[in-house]
Design a protein around this motif. Sequence first.
Motif, PDB file in Angstrom:
ATOM      1  N   PRO A 130       1.159  -1.006   0.212  1.00  0.00           N
ATOM      2  CA  PRO A 130       0.365  -0.429   0.081  1.00  0.00           C
ATOM      3  C   PRO A 130       0.998   1.333  -0.126  1.00  0.00           C
ATOM      4  N   MET A 131       1.916   1.818  -1.152  1.00  0.00           N
ATOM      5  CA  MET A 131       2.808   2.336  -1.022  1.00  0.00           C
ATOM      6  C   MET A 131       2.554   2.996  -2.957  1.00  0.00           C
ATOM      7  N   TYR A 132       3.061   4.592  -2.684  1.00  0.00           N
ATOM      8  CA  TYR A 132       3.302   4.518  -4.644  1.00  0.00           C
ATOM      9  C   TYR A 132       4.601   5.223  -4.426  1.00  0.00           C
ATOM     10  N   ILE A 133       4.630   5.759  -5.185  1.00  0.00           N
ATOM     11  CA  ILE A 133       6.442   6.350  -6.139  1.00  0.00           C
ATOM     12  C   ILE A 133       5.658   7.567  -7.070  1.00  0.00           C
ATOM     13  N   ASP A 134       6.163   9.114  -6.415  1.00  0.00           N
ATOM     14  CA  ASP A 134       5.490   9.949  -7.519  1.00  0.00           C
ATOM     15  C   ASP A 134       7.104   9.819  -8.301  1.00  0.00           C
ATOM     16  N   PHE A 156      12.343  11.924  -7.678  1.00  0.00           N
ATOM     17  CA  PHE A 156      11.514  10.697  -7.234  1.00  0.00           C
ATOM     18  C   PHE A 156      11.176  10.958  -5.930  1.00  0.00           C
ATOM     19  N   LYS A 157       9.806  10.790  -5.483  1.00  0.00           N
ATOM     20  CA  LYS A 157       8.533  10.587  -3.566  1.00  0.00           C
ATOM     21  C   LYS A 157       8.602   9.393  -3.441  1.00  0.00           C
ATOM     22  N   ILE A 158       9.392   8.696  -2.994  1.00  0.00           N
ATOM     23  CA  ILE A 158       8.427   7.638  -1.364  1.00  0.00           C
ATOM     24  C   ILE A 158       7.052   8.265  -0.706  1.00  0.00           C
ATOM     25  N   HIS A 159       6.099   7.150  -1.612  1.00  0.00           N
ATOM     26  CA  HIS A 159       5.389   7.565  -0.277  1.00  0.00           C
ATOM     27  C   HIS A 159       4.419   6.420   0.254  1.00  0.00           C
ATOM     28  N   ARG A 160       4.899   5.974   1.374  1.00  0.00           N
ATOM     29  CA  ARG A 160       4.597   4.821   3.077  1.00  0.00           C
ATOM     30  C   ARG A 160       3.332   5.003   3.375  1.00  0.00           C
ATOM     31  N   GLU A 175       5.668  21.499  -4.209  1.00  0.00           N
ATOM     32  CA  GLU A 175       7.450  20.538  -3.621  1.00  0.00           C
ATOM     33  C   GLU A 175       7.927  20.779  -3.422  1.00  0.00           C
ATOM     34  N   LEU A 176       8.685  20.962  -5.248  1.00  0.00           N
ATOM     35  CA  LEU A 176       9.585  20.808  -6.345  1.00  0.00           C
ATOM     36  C   LEU A 176       9.710  22.111  -5.600  1.00  0.00           C
ATOM     37  N   ARG A 177      11.802  22.597  -6.037  1.00  0.00           N
ATOM     38  CA  ARG A 177      12.290  23.593  -6.080  1.00  0.00           C
ATOM     39  C   ARG A 177      11.664  24.430  -8.241  1.00  0.00           C
ATOM     40  N   LYS A 178      11.675  25.522  -7.831  1.00  0.00           N
ATOM     41  CA  LYS A 178      11.948  26.329  -8.953  1.00  0.00           C
ATOM     42  C   LYS A 178      12.677  26.980  -9.255  1.00  0.00           C
ATOM     43  N   ALA A 179      13.749  25.757  -9.834  1.00  0.00           N
ATOM     44  CA  ALA A 179      15.323  25.619  -9.662  1.00  0.00           C
ATOM     45  C   ALA A 179      15.613  24.771 -10.959  1.00  0.00           C
ATOM     46  N   ASP A 183      19.493  21.105  -7.951  1.00  0.00           N
ATOM     47  CA  ASP A 183      18.101  21.618  -6.960  1.00  0.00           C
ATOM     48  C   ASP A 183      16.751  21.292  -6.925  1.00  0.00           C
ATOM     49  N   VAL A 184      16.066  20.913  -8.264  1.00  0.00           N
ATOM     50  CA  VAL A 184      14.965  20.396  -8.607  1.00  0.00           C
ATOM     51  C   VAL A 184      14.297  19.699  -7.375  1.00  0.00           C
ATOM     52  N   HIS A 185      14.968  18.731  -6.803  1.00  0.00           N
ATOM     53  CA  HIS A 185      13.916  17.593  -6.342  1.00  0.00           C
ATOM     54  C   HIS A 185      15.287  17.403  -4.708  1.00  0.00           C
ATOM     55  N   THR A 186      15.279  18.412  -4.203  1.00  0.00           N
ATOM     56  CA  THR A 186      15.827  18.323  -2.858  1.00  0.00           C
ATOM     57  C   THR A 186      15.530  18.741  -1.784  1.00  0.00           C
ATOM     58  N   ARG A 187      13.652  18.591  -1.719  1.00  0.00           N
ATOM     59  CA  ARG A 187      13.381  19.087  -0.088  1.00  0.00           C
ATOM     60  C   ARG A 187      11.673  18.486  -0.162  1.00  0.00           C
ATOM     61  N   ASN A 188      11.059  18.325   0.760  1.00  0.00           N
ATOM     62  CA  ASN A 188       9.427  18.358   0.856  1.00  0.00           C
ATOM     63  C   ASN A 188       9.432  16.762   0.736  1.00  0.00           C
ATOM     64  N   GLY A 189      10.412  15.817   0.596  1.00  0.00           N
ATOM     65  CA  GLY A 189      10.323  14.163   0.827  1.00  0.00           C
ATOM     66  C   GLY A 189      11.182  13.558  -0.268  1.00  0.00           C
ATOM     67  N   TRP A 190      11.371  15.370  -1.812  1.00  0.00           N
ATOM     68  CA  TRP A 190      11.739  13.967  -3.325  1.00  0.00           C
ATOM     69  C   TRP A 190      13.333  14.289  -2.994  1.00  0.00           C
ATOM     70  N   GLN A 191      13.311  13.464  -4.002  1.00  0.00           N
ATOM     71  CA  GLN A 191      15.115  13.031  -4.095  1.00  0.00           C
ATOM     72  C   GLN A 191      16.027  12.903  -5.278  1.00  0.00           C
ATOM     73  N   ASN A 192      16.985  13.434  -5.576  1.00  0.00           N
ATOM     74  CA  ASN A 192      17.539  13.250  -7.417  1.00  0.00           C
ATOM     75  C   ASN A 192      17.434  11.803  -7.346  1.00  0.00           C
ATOM     76  N   LEU A 193      17.128  11.538  -8.852  1.00  0.00           N
ATOM     77  CA  LEU A 193      17.555  10.127  -9.236  1.00  0.00           C
ATOM     78  C   LEU A 193      18.680  10.774 -10.163  1.00  0.00           C
ATOM     79  N   CYS A 194      19.247  11.255 -11.328  1.00  0.00           N
ATOM     80  CA  CYS A 194      20.425  12.067 -11.719  1.00  0.00           C
ATOM     81  C   CYS A 194      19.463  12.731 -12.383  1.00  0.00           C
ATOM     82  N   TRP A 195      20.270  14.173 -12.775  1.00  0.00           N
ATOM     83  CA  TRP A 195      20.655  15.635 -13.583  1.00  0.00           C
ATOM     84  C   TRP A 195      21.559  15.919 -14.451  1.00  0.00           C
ATOM     85  N   GLY A 196      21.681  16.399 -15.441  1.00  0.00           N
ATOM     86  CA  GLY A 196      22.499  16.621 -16.207  1.00  0.00           C
ATOM     87  C   GLY A 196      22.270  17.880 -16.733  1.00  0.00           C
TER      88      GLY A 196
END
Length: 340
Positions: A130-134, A156-160, A175-179, A183-196
């Motif tokens: 009973p979880m999902y990932i955004d 991504f953000k895991i919702h447990r 929830e995302l940063r306007k950046a 720096d986009v996925h660095t707050r409110n439980g979001w995590q970077n997977l990859c960027w370039g």
Amino acid sequence: MLQQLKIDLQGLELAEHHFGPLLHPTCATQNAWTNYSINRLQTNKKYSTVVSAPGKGSEDGPRGDESGEAWLFVNAKSCVSQIEKEMNLEHGTLQKCITIVHNEMLLDADEDSDPRSADLTARIYSPTAPMYIDVHFQYYLRSRVSSAQWFYSLGFKIHRRPSATAGDASVIKKELRKAHPPDVHTRNGWQNLCWGYYDDSCGHKVWRPVERGKVELHEESVLDIHEALFGELEKPADTDSEAMLAYRRSLVRGIRLLLAAVGISYNIACTDDERDNPPRNLTLEGLHDTWVGRRIRSACGIQLDRDAEDEQTGIYLRRDQARNEDDDFEDDKDNSDYDF
């Protein structure tokens, strides 16, 4: 109607009724499965699943060119279908778990119709727990005669513990940063997977592809993703090479499903006789080094014989491309390792 369903059925029985058959469902409280089911039912009613027709069932409606909206559905279906085949699952088992929450895409006007920019959000409901990932993907590419602008960020953000409410694209956006990356996925439980991105801040007189990028996965986050999607994975003994390879492949496949949910096909080599196959219609690596695949593989515990050499070759390639005729570039300590 949803309230009536909630009264008649509860917990895992409710989830199995609407979304079954589930894949080896994990043990969880009745309340957890009930909230998951209501969340999924209401979100699917509000937005479109991958197996739905683009634009139908979405409060946002089509955005921009219809072919741009269809791109995500077509590519996500294709990518996820391939993973279903690898897992010997019935067609649609994973596709029906993915809901497109936000779909903004601008395509090239030529026949290839490759993405020029994208802002995509997909929700992957676990078929096991009973979880999902955004998953959120931001992308931009503009090629000019003597230069190019390119950047992307995948997070991504895991919702447990899902709440019994529908997903909301506007809430996710806040929830995302306007950046720009990273720096986009660095707050409110979001995590970077990859960027370039191409760094144009080095003050060169002539533009050159100064590539920056990173895969920010590590062993714990890889295991968290797999557990949320498919349940806990038991690690075999190191002496059982065949079982260990299957274990590592499963971890890689979990990461590939996150990419697939936003239409990214990346076949990642897990043995020395396999080759990384990055997406053809999206640029995740600015040069000819498949560092994204290599570093996802490394985070999943796989080190191929060629990886160390390829890593060094990639560093030299980026250094040579960035240096060009600028004699001072080697003396720039900030550029010596390219933030990799």
